[in-house]
Design a protein around this motif. Structure first.
Motif, PDB file in Angstrom:
ATOM      1  N   ALA A  65       0.807  -1.226   0.000  1.00  0.00           N
ATOM      2  CA  ALA A  65       0.000   0.000   0.000  1.00  0.00           C
ATOM      3  C   ALA A  65       0.837   1.272   0.000  1.00  0.00           C
ATOM      4  O   ALA A  65       0.291   2.374   0.093  1.00  0.00           O
ATOM      5  CB  ALA A  65      -0.919  -0.007   1.216  1.00  0.00           C
ATOM      6  N   LEU A  66       2.150   1.158  -0.097  1.00  0.00           N
ATOM      7  CA  LEU A  66       3.000   2.344  -0.095  1.00  0.00           C
ATOM      8  C   LEU A  66       2.781   3.189  -1.347  1.00  0.00           C
ATOM      9  O   LEU A  66       2.334   2.677  -2.390  1.00  0.00           O
ATOM     10  CB  LEU A  66       4.469   1.938  -0.023  1.00  0.00           C
ATOM     11  N   ALA A  67       3.101   4.456  -1.268  1.00  0.00           N
ATOM     12  CA  ALA A  67       3.069   5.327  -2.436  1.00  0.00           C
ATOM     13  C   ALA A  67       4.157   4.904  -3.422  1.00  0.00           C
ATOM     14  O   ALA A  67       5.117   4.215  -3.054  1.00  0.00           O
ATOM     15  CB  ALA A  67       3.276   6.781  -2.015  1.00  0.00           C
ATOM     16  N   MET A  68       4.000   5.331  -4.670  1.00  0.00           N
ATOM     17  CA  MET A  68       4.932   4.910  -5.716  1.00  0.00           C
ATOM     18  C   MET A  68       6.382   5.232  -5.360  1.00  0.00           C
ATOM     19  O   MET A  68       7.267   4.376  -5.499  1.00  0.00           O
ATOM     20  CB  MET A  68       4.573   5.561  -7.052  1.00  0.00           C
ATOM     21  N   ASP A  69       6.657   6.438  -4.893  1.00  0.00           N
ATOM     22  CA  ASP A  69       8.029   6.825  -4.577  1.00  0.00           C
ATOM     23  C   ASP A  69       8.601   5.964  -3.452  1.00  0.00           C
ATOM     24  O   ASP A  69       9.781   5.577  -3.493  1.00  0.00           O
ATOM     25  CB  ASP A  69       8.094   8.300  -4.183  1.00  0.00           C
ATOM     26  N   ALA A  70       7.763   5.649  -2.459  1.00  0.00           N
ATOM     27  CA  ALA A  70       8.224   4.823  -1.344  1.00  0.00           C
ATOM     28  C   ALA A  70       8.518   3.406  -1.816  1.00  0.00           C
ATOM     29  O   ALA A  70       9.504   2.782  -1.383  1.00  0.00           O
ATOM     30  CB  ALA A  70       7.185   4.818  -0.229  1.00  0.00           C
ATOM     31  N   LYS A  71       7.667   2.878  -2.705  1.00  0.00           N
ATOM     32  CA  LYS A  71       7.926   1.544  -3.264  1.00  0.00           C
ATOM     33  C   LYS A  71       9.243   1.538  -4.038  1.00  0.00           C
ATOM     34  O   LYS A  71      10.046   0.600  -3.914  1.00  0.00           O
ATOM     35  CB  LYS A  71       6.779   1.121  -4.183  1.00  0.00           C
ATOM     36  N   HIS A  72       9.439   2.566  -4.829  1.00  0.00           N
ATOM     37  CA  HIS A  72      10.680   2.664  -5.614  1.00  0.00           C
ATOM     38  C   HIS A  72      11.889   2.658  -4.689  1.00  0.00           C
ATOM     39  O   HIS A  72      12.869   1.925  -4.923  1.00  0.00           O
ATOM     40  CB  HIS A  72      10.646   3.929  -6.456  1.00  0.00           C
ATOM     41  N   ASP A 126       5.643  -2.875 -12.653  1.00  0.00           N
ATOM     42  CA  ASP A 126       4.322  -2.848 -12.015  1.00  0.00           C
ATOM     43  C   ASP A 126       4.101  -1.532 -11.271  1.00  0.00           C
ATOM     44  O   ASP A 126       3.035  -0.912 -11.368  1.00  0.00           O
ATOM     45  CB  ASP A 126       4.187  -4.008 -11.022  1.00  0.00           C
ATOM     46  N   VAL A 127       5.106  -1.126 -10.518  1.00  0.00           N
ATOM     47  CA  VAL A 127       4.989   0.096  -9.723  1.00  0.00           C
ATOM     48  C   VAL A 127       4.722   1.303 -10.619  1.00  0.00           C
ATOM     49  O   VAL A 127       3.933   2.193 -10.282  1.00  0.00           O
ATOM     50  CB  VAL A 127       6.263   0.308  -8.879  1.00  0.00           C
ATOM     51  N   HIS A 128       5.342   1.320 -11.789  1.00  0.00           N
ATOM     52  CA  HIS A 128       5.193   2.448 -12.708  1.00  0.00           C
ATOM     53  C   HIS A 128       3.975   2.311 -13.609  1.00  0.00           C
ATOM     54  O   HIS A 128       3.731   3.168 -14.463  1.00  0.00           O
ATOM     55  CB  HIS A 128       6.455   2.609 -13.553  1.00  0.00           C
ATOM     56  N   GLY A 129       3.203   1.206 -13.450  1.00  0.00           N
ATOM     57  CA  GLY A 129       1.966   1.041 -14.210  1.00  0.00           C
ATOM     58  C   GLY A 129       2.166   0.745 -15.680  1.00  0.00           C
ATOM     59  O   GLY A 129       1.349   1.145 -16.520  1.00  0.00           O
ATOM     60  N   GLU A 130       3.224   0.007 -16.016  1.00  0.00           N
ATOM     61  CA  GLU A 130       3.486  -0.321 -17.419  1.00  0.00           C
ATOM     62  C   GLU A 130       2.331  -1.140 -18.008  1.00  0.00           C
ATOM     63  O   GLU A 130       1.729  -1.983 -17.331  1.00  0.00           O
ATOM     64  CB  GLU A 130       4.775  -1.128 -17.545  1.00  0.00           C
ATOM     65  N   THR A 131       2.025  -0.893 -19.263  1.00  0.00           N
ATOM     66  CA  THR A 131       1.107  -1.743 -20.029  1.00  0.00           C
ATOM     67  C   THR A 131       1.858  -2.261 -21.247  1.00  0.00           C
ATOM     68  O   THR A 131       2.926  -1.742 -21.604  1.00  0.00           O
ATOM     69  CB  THR A 131      -0.147  -0.972 -20.464  1.00  0.00           C
ATOM     70  N   TYR A 132       1.278  -3.251 -21.927  1.00  0.00           N
ATOM     71  CA  TYR A 132       2.006  -3.983 -22.962  1.00  0.00           C
ATOM     72  C   TYR A 132       1.136  -4.082 -24.211  1.00  0.00           C
ATOM     73  O   TYR A 132       0.037  -4.638 -24.168  1.00  0.00           O
ATOM     74  CB  TYR A 132       2.402  -5.367 -22.433  1.00  0.00           C
TER      75      TYR A 132
END
Length: 316
Positions: A65-72, A126-132
């Motif tokens: 549940a961390l924010a994106m920057d914290a996950k990074h 995943d953290v950055h929300g990549e799609t393919y």
């Protein structure tokens, strides 16, 4: 951290405790892989548990549940820990049991630890929300989060001396990882959609009228969801067939481990193929007794022989 005397590993208490911790994590959280790992001899089982526990930590950061920057930041910190392990800078007095166990496993087996860097790269996608957009795009992600695990596992399993084609073992392990990951993606389409994630290639979704996604328990009007699932199932089966070429290269118990894990996912794929819309209603899974049955078949060599025969027929 451990020393070998007359072919036996004399393991210190802190290292043994670290492995016990990793095995507890594996037993509690590896819903499918644990069945195969249990078939391995002690040292390989411990090493695989250390790999699983580290990988689980990386996945949990990405899914948390961390924010994106914290996950990074957490993922890059974990990469730093991996670098310490690679440099031999983690010893038995370290307070992190996963690091202690993985460092010891890396001393005892030729584990290509760079594969864990690839896993971190995949979770960052995943953290950055990549799609393919294409299958080739998705393969890059699958190789990071699953193919790399296959190659890491091969470092523990090893290949039998003189096994024909062993120079391609890592390629087959990678491909088998792709097969498992694509099965995961099919199984989890509704769950992933609820989290805002879409993994199936955009051009496949468009081809079958499924670009609106999978947020409800029924396909969108006009969508050929069954056609989409059957298309991806055929792709996964082709990957399994290629990956199964690894099995004859492994010793009996390593082969049983791989056959058990692959067998569980193949049965999941069979269930998905029979009722594609089931994945929109909830998570498709196998009961524990069926997983245990697949593991027993793997240990007896039945599934390995069946897979090898299927591969030979496809090649013919």
């Amino acid at each position: 951290m451990s020393r070998t005397v007359e072919g036996q590993t004399d393991m210190t208490a802190p290292v043994q405790a670290a492995y016990s911790y990793c095995e507890a994590v594996t037993g509690a959280q590896a819903r499918n892989f644990a069945y195969g790992i249990r078939l391995l001899p002690t040292e390989k089982r411990q090493a695989m548990s250390a790999l699983y526990a580290f990988s689980r930590r990386v996945d949990d950061i990405g899914d948390g549940a961390l924010a994106m920057d914290a996950k990074h930041d957490r993922l890059e910190s974990t990469r730093g820990l991996l670098d310490r392990i690679r440099r031999g800078a983690v010893d038995e007095d370290d307070t992190d049991p996963v690091a202690v166990a993985l460092a010891d496993a890396a001393r005892r087996f030729p584990i290509p630890l760079d594969g864990l860097d690839e896993l971190i790269d995949g979770v960052l996608m995943d953290v950055h929300g990549e799609t393919y957009e294409t299958w080739d795009d998705l393969k890059v992600y699958c190789r990071c989060v699953a193919g790399a695990i296959g190659r890491l596992s091969l470092g523990v399993f090893g290949t039998q001396p003189g096994a024909p084609g062993a120079e391609r073992a890592a390629e087959y392990a990678d491909t088998l990882g792709l097969a498992l990951q694509l099965t995961n993606i099919l199984r989890d389409v509704r769950e992933d959609a609820a989290s805002g994630r879409v993994y199936l290639p955009g051009d496949d979704l468009a081809k079958f009228g499924c670009s609106d996604g999978f947020r409800t328990a029924t396909p969108a009007p006009g969508a050929d969801f069954t056609g989409l699932v059957h298309f991806e199932v055929r792709r996964a089966r082709a990957l399994f067939a290629e990956g199964y070429r690894l099995l004859p290269m492994l010793d009996r118990r390593s082969g049983a481990c791989v056959a058990a894990m692959a067998g569980i996912y193949r049965r999941l794929l069979d269930r998905i193929e029979r009722d594609p819309e089931a994945v929109l209603r909830g998570r498709v899974s196998l009961p524990g007794r069926e997983k245990a049955y697949v593991a027993v078949r793997g240990l007896s060599g039945l599934d390995a022989r069946t897979m090898s025969r299927q591969t030979i027929r496809r090649r013919g």
